[in-house]
Design an enzyme around this catalytic site. Structure first.
Site: not given
Ligand code: BG6
Length: 477
Positions: A12-13, A17, A88, A179-180, A241, A346
């Site tokens: 539900t977090g 979503k 949990v 690590d996205h 990252h 950004k």
């Molecule tokens: C996340 C951080 O891992 O990456 C956030 O916790 C940050 O603080 C975000 O805003 C940035 O990701 P992106 O994909 O928008 O560059």
């Protein structure tokens, strides 16, 4: 793809979503989910399956990148979703979960392949992994995988402790650390695009003068004070990252890396990163925190005035660093990294500056987000002359299709068992090892915290860090 059950903790977090459901839905539309698929969502709140499914539907309607065009198809997708309450720490809940997973496996005739996705705070990782193990959820005949999100630990010691605990329930081969940044399309295609661009530049006769890796944001701490005030830019972005971006770039030089060697070369890079002694940190690192200011015409408050942040917080929201890699190729090239919140724009980008004769400069620019492109710029004495796009942009997702989200790519990779773009424990440990003296210096007040106005590019000291070597940050406007 093999059939599987997706067990989602934190169903539900916010992350579920915004990212996980839309990513799964996109995979479903593109026929990239297993043909037999079951999802069991877990959370503390009582919810019926119907309410859960309609909540997921809402999230798809709001966040799906390609929109919901086929309502019937979406209903079919949602039929795979079930919900169960889980606390949990409550062992009986895991027994009930096991029952539900098995019932679904039987009724759908699924091989017991189970993916446990922990979309919850890192403080719950150990407990959940141990309970998965003890309850028998992890001992079926199929494969089992654990997917977790950064942060992996708070420092070197806690990361090691966490890893030991996780290893009691899952092997390294079964742990998928997201690590996205590693799922971003430009990072995944960096090697390919980079080499196409380097041949244009006749790279074989050129030397790299410096590398700059920036991930700057206009956002502030938002609603995450509790987490962020203990993490800071160094743990939130830099240790993971930013160092992953550094590894992904540098493994491409001097030659292109082979896919099956990515992990090995990343480890070599991390091992040859020159360590910084905590007494010497001030010569290599700049630390900042945002003050009030104006971003794109809007006034914003300083970090210490944000809700949930102590009025004397010493936490960092900005870090700039100068790094050096001790190997024959990189030894003379400074690598600058910076990341921070409440800055002027950004942008996540890498700028490679080549050595030149005279005052003209050649830059290779890799834009990772929100723009995705590789380009070359030639400048003369600070003046930008041309901006010639040379990279095979067409190989990237076109805007009409909508750029793929990192979560789509990474969840798909985890389902098929491809770990190339997940953080391996060795890399995580080596990055904590490198970062630990910085944390020690922060802790012992060996490094000043510079307050910078929001809407700028960070403290002046960040510019001075480069000026000392005769460089400046490119493209700060
Ligand atoms: C996340 C951080 O891992 O990456 C956030 O916790 C940050 O603080 C975000 O805003 C940035 O990701 P992106 O994909 O928008 O560059």
């Amino acid at each position: 793809m093999e059939p599987a059950t997706f067990v989602l903790f934190g169903a539900t977090g916010d992350l579920a979503k915004r990212k996980i459901y839309p990513a799964l839905y996109q995979l479903f539309i593109e026929d990239k989910l297993p043909s037999s698929f079951s999802l069991i969502g877990l959370g503390r709140r009582e919810l019926s399956d119907e309410t859960f499914q309609s909540n997921v539907e809402q999230s798809l309607l709001t966040f799906s990148r390609s929109g919901v065009k086929d309502a019937e198809g979406m209903k079919k997708f949602l039929r795979a979703f079930r919900y169960q309450v889980l606390e949990v720490n409550r062992k009986e809940d895991y027994k009930k979960l096991l029952q539900m997973v098995e019932e679904r496996e039987q009724s759908l005739n699924l091989v017991p392949n189970r993916m446990f996705y922990l979309s919850v705070g890192p403080e719950f990782f150990e407990t959940i992994a141990a309970n998965i193990h003890e309850s028998g959820l992890g001992s079926a005949n199929g494969w089992k995988r654990l997917v977790i999100e950064k942060p992996f630990g708070h420092d070197l010691l806690s990361a090691r402790q966490l890893n030991l605990k996780l290893n009691q329930a899952f092997n390294e081969t079964e742990i998928y650390r997201i690590d996205h940044y590693l799922g971003k399309p430009m990072v995944q295609q960096m090697g390919q695009l980079l080499h196409a661009s380097l041949s244009e530049l006749d790279f074989s006769s050129r030397k790299i003068a410096s590398v700059q890796i920036s991930a700057i944001e206009t956002l502030g701490v938002e609603e995450r004070a509790g987490y962020y005030d203990h993490a800071g830019a160094i743990r939130d972005m830099f240790q993971n990252h930013m160092l992953q971006l550094l590894m992904m770039l540098t493994i491409e030089f001097p030659n292109r890396s082979k896919v099956d060697e990515v992990g090995k070369i990343k480890r070599q890079i991390m091992k040859s990163l020159v360590p910084i002694n905590k007494m010497d940190v001030h010569n290599h690192i700049v630390r900042g925190q945002y003050g009030s200011g104006v971003i794109k015409g809007e006034k914003v408050v300083g970090y210490r005035d944000e809700s949930g942040i102590a009025s004397d917080s010493q936490n960092d929201t900005f870090i700039a660093a100068r790094l050096q890699i001790k190997d024959p190729f990189w030894k003379d090239t400074p690598i600058y990294i910076r990341t921070g919140k409440r800055l002027n724009e950004k942008a996540t980008k890498i700028v490679i500056e080549f050595t030149s004769e005279g005052s003209s400069k050649d830059l290779l620019i890799i834009e990772i987000g929100p723009n995705e492109a590789i380009s070359i710029q030639r400048s003369e004495a600070g003046k930008e002359l041309s901006n010639e796009d040379i990279a095979a942009r067409s190989q990237l997702n076109t805007l009409e299709e909508g750029a793929k989200d990192a979560y789509e790519i990474l969840i798909h990779d985890a389902l098929v068992g491809d770990k190339t773009y997940f953080a391996h424990w060795d890399e995580v440990e080596l990055s904590w090892e490198w970062v630990q003296p910085l944390l020690d210096a922060y802790q012992e007040n060996l490094l000043p915290l510079h307050i910078y106005p929001s809407g700028t590019y960070g403290p002046d000291e960040s510019d001075k860090l480069l000026a000392r070597d005769g460089f400046h940050w490119w493209f700060d406007s």
